[in-house]
Scaffold this active site. Structure first.
Site, PDB file in Angstrom:
ATOM      1  N   CYS A  14       0.866  -1.188   0.000  1.00  0.00           N
ATOM      2  CA  CYS A  14       0.000   0.000   0.000  1.00  0.00           C
ATOM      3  C   CYS A  14       0.897   1.230   0.000  1.00  0.00           C
ATOM      4  CB  CYS A  14      -0.975  -0.022   1.166  1.00  0.00           C
ATOM      5  SG  CYS A  14      -0.199  -0.188   2.776  1.00  0.00           S
ATOM      6  N   ARG A  36      -2.136  -0.803   5.420  1.00  0.00           N
ATOM      7  CA  ARG A  36      -3.378  -1.374   4.902  1.00  0.00           C
ATOM      8  C   ARG A  36      -3.132  -2.780   4.352  1.00  0.00           C
ATOM      9  NH1 ARG A  36      -4.850   3.815   1.249  1.00  0.00           N
ATOM     10  NH2 ARG A  36      -2.607   4.039   1.379  1.00  0.00           N
TER      11      ARG A  36
END
Lengths: 285, 163
Positions: free
Chosen positions: A240, A245
């Site tokens: 990410c 994430r």
């Protein structure tokens, strides 16, 4: 349903945590994006581990080293055989991040409370504002960092050249390269926008329901196996912006869908988009 | 960056309140700073009813901030008023917003513009929250500064006699 997941034993419900939170040999850990949420209210008995101030090295861009990890566990009353249950805000995004760091250093018994803070709140369960519970210090010995779950840039480059699957879990705007940096803060983003060529864009939160719990195995299969065409034997790298994430997606792919070879590339876009000479693709493909 | 010359130009109301808040934070341990920030978050005045429709429409959002933050800035007769709102699940952002609302309400335009990006380190928040959390908070401060400049221009036009 949980039974359909590849490793259903890593998920526990809010009801289970409420019932077992005083069990010996169990430690509940809250990890949030917002560093004040724990102070605003947490599950009684839970300790706080912040992804940034506790799990990241203060100087080098890296996680804390093995010795610092051991020290953190000792202070939080976590022994080598303690079952650690992680929960947090934002669909357990940061709980998965902390879970990943614990796995990096070989902690065996790690669980996620499905639904995190949101599900606990929706259940109407109690929060406490009391000070962080103090537990007797343990003696903790960590393993050497496990390279099987962490990807570094040279490996990612080789992986990309080999046409192996990459999952970019950022928003579509970040993936296409439209969003290069935030206004006023060009120095805090990457110098180039776009994605690693060949990567598929699956925003991380697609794996979560509105109540913060994980989607069913069937729904997850549909996204990652059918849409993305990931195969069980695939060696998969998720990334990410800074590898946060993608810890959530790593958890989903490895523990819920059972893909054996999944790595998180924590250098992610803030490294790749600043590297000289590496290939970058812009647009939807 | 802030220069001492700017500080000298601050009015008693705005500049002084901010100086008091900075002093309050400076004496605290990291853990206490977090608690104080939470106190601020919980003391953020409710958004006046006249802004509710715009808030619900999603207008006045600070887009640089990942967390939803909504800001309204007014300048009347050279005095600034700041109103803001954020989600209860984002107490850190809400706490910083509450500090700015309290410090800037009633301040002069010069007071607000004298506050630079080093405010976060003066409050000891870089140490307490960590570097990566600074971007969103800086964005709120920058947003207010831009809005103050725009609102001050409108305020000045309304005060000047028609030509």
């Amino acid at each position: 349903m949980a039974a359909d997941y590849a490793h259903p034993e890593v998920l526990v419900s809010t009801a289970w945590v409420d019932e077992h939170r005083h069990d010996a040999g169990l430690r509940i850990v809250e990890s949030d994006e917002d560093v004040l949420l724990y102070e605003q209210g947490h599950i009684e008995g839970a300790v706080k581990i912040d992804w940034h101030t506790d799990l990241q090295h203060r100087v080098v861009r890296d996680y804390i080293d093995r010795a610092a990890f051991e020290q953190l566990c000792r202070e939080k009353g976590i022994a080598n055989d303690t079952t650690v249950v992680f929960y947090g805000d934002k669909n357990n995004w940061w709980a998965c991040y902390a879970f990943w760091v614990f796995k990096l250093y070989g902690h065996e018994k790690c669980l996620i409370m499905n639904g995190g803070r949101k599900r606990w709140e929706l259940d109407g369960r109690a929060w406490t504002r009391g000070p962080e519970s103090q537990y007797a210090a343990t003696s903790y010995t960590a393993q050497e960092a496990d390279p099987s779950i962490r990807a570094f840039r040279d490996e990612v480059l080789k992986h990309q050249r080999g046409g192996k699957p990459l999952i970019d879990v950022r928003s579509p705007g970040e993936f296409t390269g439209e969003m290069l940096h935030m206004p006023d803060y060009p120095q805090e983003g990457a110098l180039r926008g776009g994605h690693i060529p060949g990567a598929q864009n699956v925003p991380w939160a697609r794996a979560a329901n509105d109540d913060g719990t994980f989607k069913s195995a069937k729904e997850l299969e549909k996204i990652y196996a059918k849409e993305c065409g990931l195969k069980r034997r695939s060696r998969i790298i998720a990334y990410c912006r800074i590898g946060e994430r993608s810890s959530h997606t790593w958890f989903v792919l490895h523990y819920l869908l059972g893909f054996p070879n999944v790595k998180n590339y924590d250098g992610s876009w803030t490294e790749w988009g600043n590297l000289v000479g590496v290939p970058i693709a812009q647009g939807a493909q | 960056m802030n220069s001492p010359g700017h500080d000298a130009g601050q009015s008693a109301a705005g500049g002084q309140r901010l100086a008091e808040i900075i002093e309050e934070f400076a004496d605290l341990e990291v853990r206490e700073r977090l608690e104080t920030l939470l106190d601020f978050a919980e003391s953020l005045p409710p958004l006046p009813a006249r802004f509710q429709a715009e808030r619900e429409a999603g207008d006045h959002r600070v887009h640089e901030c990942q967390t939803p933050v909504y800001l309204w800035v007014e300048v009347t007769d050279g005095r600034v008023q700041v109103y803001g709102d954020s989600a209860p699940e984002s107490p850190t952002v809400k706490g910083f917003l509450a500090i700015l609302v309290e410090a800037f309400s009633g301040a002069t335009v010069a007071d607000v513009l004298a506050v630079g990006p080093d405010l976060l380190s003066k409050l000891g928040l870089v140490e307490a929250l960590g570097m990566v959390r600074m971007r969103g908070l800086q964005a709120i401060l920058q947003h207010i500064r831009r809005q103050v400049v725009a609102a001050a221009a409108t305020d000045a036009r309304s005060q000047s006699p028609p030509t």
